[in-house]
Design a protein around this motif. Structure first.
Motif, PDB file in Angstrom:
ATOM      1  N   THR A 178       3.995  11.916  -6.521  1.00 51.92           N
ATOM      2  CA  THR A 178       4.239  10.675  -5.768  1.00 51.92           C
ATOM      3  C   THR A 178       3.039  10.312  -4.911  1.00 51.92           C
ATOM      4  N   THR A 179       1.871  10.711  -5.359  1.00 47.87           N
ATOM      5  CA  THR A 179       0.665  10.381  -4.593  1.00 47.87           C
ATOM      6  C   THR A 179       0.478   8.867  -4.557  1.00 47.87           C
ATOM      7  N   PRO A 180       0.407   8.298  -3.378  1.00 48.16           N
ATOM      8  CA  PRO A 180       0.286   6.833  -3.290  1.00 48.16           C
ATOM      9  C   PRO A 180      -1.071   6.363  -3.798  1.00 48.16           C
ATOM     10  N   ASP A 181      -1.049   5.149  -4.261  1.00 55.33           N
ATOM     11  CA  ASP A 181      -2.288   4.530  -4.707  1.00 55.33           C
ATOM     12  C   ASP A 181      -3.193   4.365  -3.484  1.00 55.33           C
ATOM     13  N   PRO A 182      -4.391   4.953  -3.517  1.00 49.88           N
ATOM     14  CA  PRO A 182      -5.265   4.841  -2.336  1.00 49.88           C
ATOM     15  C   PRO A 182      -5.581   3.402  -1.976  1.00 49.88           C
ATOM     16  N   LEU A 183      -5.486   2.500  -2.943  1.00 49.17           N
ATOM     17  CA  LEU A 183      -5.770   1.103  -2.646  1.00 49.17           C
ATOM     18  C   LEU A 183      -4.759   0.532  -1.665  1.00 49.17           C
ATOM     19  N   ARG A 227      -9.949  -3.201  -6.437  1.00 52.03           N
ATOM     20  CA  ARG A 227     -10.086  -1.918  -7.105  1.00 52.03           C
ATOM     21  C   ARG A 227     -11.482  -1.791  -7.745  1.00 52.03           C
ATOM     22  N   GLN A 228     -11.928  -2.891  -8.375  1.00 47.44           N
ATOM     23  CA  GLN A 228     -13.264  -2.877  -8.967  1.00 47.44           C
ATOM     24  C   GLN A 228     -14.338  -2.716  -7.891  1.00 47.44           C
ATOM     25  N   GLU A 229     -14.119  -3.362  -6.757  1.00 47.28           N
ATOM     26  CA  GLU A 229     -15.076  -3.236  -5.653  1.00 47.28           C
ATOM     27  C   GLU A 229     -15.108  -1.799  -5.139  1.00 47.28           C
ATOM     28  N   ILE A 230     -13.937  -1.188  -5.003  1.00 49.47           N
ATOM     29  CA  ILE A 230     -13.875   0.210  -4.560  1.00 49.47           C
ATOM     30  C   ILE A 230     -14.563   1.114  -5.574  1.00 49.47           C
ATOM     31  N   THR A 231     -14.326   0.858  -6.879  1.00 53.32           N
ATOM     32  CA  THR A 231     -14.976   1.649  -7.924  1.00 53.32           C
ATOM     33  C   THR A 231     -16.493   1.496  -7.856  1.00 53.32           C
ATOM     34  N   ARG A 232     -16.927   0.244  -7.659  1.00 49.09           N
ATOM     35  CA  ARG A 232     -18.363   0.003  -7.552  1.00 49.09           C
ATOM     36  C   ARG A 232     -18.953   0.706  -6.322  1.00 49.09           C
ATOM     37  N   GLU A 233     -18.226   0.639  -5.209  1.00 47.21           N
ATOM     38  CA  GLU A 233     -18.704   1.307  -4.004  1.00 47.21           C
ATOM     39  C   GLU A 233     -18.781   2.814  -4.208  1.00 47.21           C
ATOM     40  N   GLU A 234     -17.762   3.367  -4.891  1.00 50.88           N
ATOM     41  CA  GLU A 234     -17.755   4.804  -5.140  1.00 50.88           C
ATOM     42  C   GLU A 234     -18.921   5.195  -6.045  1.00 50.88           C
ATOM     43  N   GLN A 235     -19.178   4.340  -7.071  1.00 52.68           N
ATOM     44  CA  GLN A 235     -20.301   4.600  -7.954  1.00 52.68           C
ATOM     45  C   GLN A 235     -21.621   4.547  -7.179  1.00 52.68           C
ATOM     46  N   GLU A 236     -21.735   3.546  -6.299  1.00 49.91           N
ATOM     47  CA  GLU A 236     -22.942   3.437  -5.492  1.00 49.91           C
ATOM     48  C   GLU A 236     -23.074   4.626  -4.552  1.00 49.91           C
ATOM     49  N   ARG A 237     -21.942   5.086  -4.009  1.00 51.94           N
ATOM     50  CA  ARG A 237     -21.974   6.236  -3.122  1.00 51.94           C
ATOM     51  C   ARG A 237     -22.441   7.497  -3.876  1.00 51.94           C
ATOM     52  N   LEU A 238     -21.871   7.673  -5.090  1.00 48.08           N
ATOM     53  CA  LEU A 238     -22.268   8.827  -5.889  1.00 48.08           C
ATOM     54  C   LEU A 238     -23.749   8.749  -6.271  1.00 48.08           C
ATOM     55  N   GLU A 239     -24.179   7.536  -6.639  1.00 48.36           N
ATOM     56  CA  GLU A 239     -25.588   7.367  -6.991  1.00 48.36           C
ATOM     57  C   GLU A 239     -26.474   7.631  -5.785  1.00 48.36           C
TER      58      GLU A 239
END
Length: 536
Positions: A178-183, A227-239
């Motif tokens: 039941t982990t909530p969607d972080p979004l 969600r796409q923005e969060i994914t992009r931010e996460e990708q940028e953070r990882l990069e």
């Protein structure tokens, strides 16, 4: 109640009519013109203290609104819509400036979905009979009692255990994921989800000042965009993390290289600064011309002079007119080794005449390089005067004032003064160009030295392997020829400042070139130090 008419054209110009008075309304966009017109309507309602009905026409359609003195903007039904007859009209939005006021929520068919949605009024009856009132004196009929409910046979509804249990027994699985969607917990989503609608007719009404909630489709689009923005931010953070890690690794390697280079520099400088108890003679020789003997003699002199703080002289002992005087910094007078022999050799036979200032009249100071050059004579006939005896006399004079003597030789190792120089040599340096002919000349010269009994000089020799911009020889093959025969092979990179043939400006050399000559000078000093230890 005042009637207000607002008209906006596609070019964003418009008019507002209040009580029969028409005034222009302008804006850069239709949205700005709407905002300006509604602001005037609200201002009028506040000034009059009464609500005003607004009919607004713009390129998207016609809208029927009500503005209230407290700044509210309400939706009202179309006066020509028969579907609204008999409805108790409630405001589409109240409290334009009150965040706590209720908001309108419509379904996809435009129907109000609020819990307190307005209900259609029942028509009022016109006849008394229609009210179903009993005659006077008679009691009102009682409401019929409800029929008793059938008894509930709970046991009959309980399924048999065999119906529940399969061949493998009862298997109960409970999904605990039941982990909530972080979004959903993202502060941005909380803000975005509460923003009024922007799409469709809801967005159009909101453009007139209402705050109608978005549809589920619009919310889904916003959710996906976030969600796409969060994914992009996460990708940028990882990069960024990966880049930082790579930078850290590179910085660590760079720091390690710098530490290694600093340690190497300290070691080389310490070797070059070795104190010698007696003068040391470094012979720079190759039977073939164009191998870089003069450049090596000058650059080793400059390197040693700067690091030792002086105490270094480079002597052009060419059997003919040499080139060291031309490549070195010029002096006010062009005195040479022949002038020293003719004019001052006798002065150095006495204690009173043995002065450094006397020798300085015949050498050429190289300024910040902190070494001196004793040039050969520009006349070939006069230079022939420097024979073996003259060499020994000049070498003895130089040894009184310098502890490191570098000798630039010619191309004939059979002349007498070369033989004398070879006999006085403590360290042999052999410059070799990239061509095979220079390497061959060096090999044959070493063979001759070994046959004359100077095998130790050859074994302890330092080969300077000069790169060339025009000659692409086999450097690896040349190095292989000497690696088992000499003590060290030092590559010297090509440098345009040396290739020009002009006066050498040591500061103009590339850092790699200066570093190579420092390594070469330290290697020479190491050989001289070892010689000193062996002699001790």
């Amino acid at each position: 109640m005042t009637d207000i008419a607002i008209t906006i054209t596609p070019d964003a110009s418009g008019t507002i009519t209040i009580g029969g008075a028409t005034a222009p309304v302008t804006g850069k966009t239709i949205e700005q013109t709407r905002e300006e017109a509604m602001q005037q309507a609200v201002t009028h309602a506040r000034q009059t203290g009464e609500p005003a009905e607004v009919t607004a026409d713009d390129p998207t359609g016609t809208f029927y609104l009500t503005v209230t003195p407290d700044g509210g903007i309400l939706n009202r039904p179309s006066p020509t819509d028969p579907g609204t007859a008999g409805w108790e009209q409630e405001p589409a939005l109240t409290g334009h400036d009150d965040p706590g006021a209720p908001q309108v929520a419509f379904d996809e068919q435009g129907r109000d979905r609020r819990p307190s949605a307005p209900q259609r009024r029942e028509p009022i009856p016109h006849n008394v009979e229609d009210l179903n009132v009993p005659p006077a004196g008679q009691p009102a009929p009682a409401d019929p009692e409800p029929a008793p409910a059938a008894p509930l046979d709970e046991a009959a509804n309980v399924p048999e255990l065999s119906e529940l249990v399969g061949a493998g027994g009862i298997e109960v699985t409970t999904d605990l994921s039941t982990t909530p969607d972080p979004l959903e917990t993202d502060p941005r989503w909380i803000k975005i989800s509460q923003q009024p609608a922007e799409d469709g007719w809801r967005g159009t009404l909101n453009g007139w000042g209402l705050k109608i909630t978005p549809t589920e489709d619009e919310l889904a689009q916003r959710r996906e965009a976030l969600r796409q923005e969060i994914t992009r931010e996460e990708q940028e953070r990882l990069e960024a993390e990966q880049h930082a890690q790579e930078e850290a690794v590179q910085e660590s390697r760079r720091a390690a290289r710098e530490r290694e280079a600093a340690a190497k520099d300290r070691t080389e400088r310490a070797l070059i600064q070795t104190s010698f108890e007696e003068p040391k003679n470094v012979l720079i020789a190759n039977d073939k011309g164009g191998q870089g003997k003069t450049s090596a003699c000058y650059c080793i002199g400059a390197t040693a002079g700067r690091i030792r703080g002086g105490d270094v002289v480079s002597w052009d002992a060419n059997e003919t007119r040499g080139n060291l005087g031309f490549r070195a910094k010029k002096a006010p007078t062009a005195r040479s080794v022949v002038d020293l022999l003719e004019q001052a050799a006798e002065d150095f036979t006495t204690v009173e005449g043995s002065k450094r200032s006397t020798l300085a009249r015949f050498t050429r100071s190289q300024g910040d390089n902190l070494f001196a050059v004793l040039a050969s004579d520009e006349s070939r006939d006069r230079q022939d005067l420097v024979d073996a005896e003259a060499f020994e006399k000049v070498y003895e004079i130089l040894g009184r004032f310098y502890s490191l003597i570098l000798i630039d030789t010619g191309n004939n190792h059979r002349v007498s003064h070369f033989t004398a120089a070879l006999a006085a040599t403590d360290q042999l340096v052999v410059p070799v160009s990239a061509g095979a002919d220079g390497a061959y000349a060096a090999e044959t010269m070493m063979d001759t030295f070994e046959s004359l009994g100077y095998g130790d000089l050859v074994k302890n020799a330092v080969v300077l392997l000069n790169d060339s911009a025009t000659r692409r020889g086999d450097a690896t093959g040349i190095a292989t020829k000497f690696e088992q025969r000499v003590r060290a092979i030092i590559p010297i990179p090509f440098d345009p400042a040396l290739d020009s043939g002009e006066e050498i400006d040591f500061d103009a050399l590339q850092p790699a070139t200066r570093a190579a000559y420092q390594e070469a000078t330290a290697t020479i000093a190491q050989g001289l130090a070892d010689t000193k230890e062996n002699q001790a």
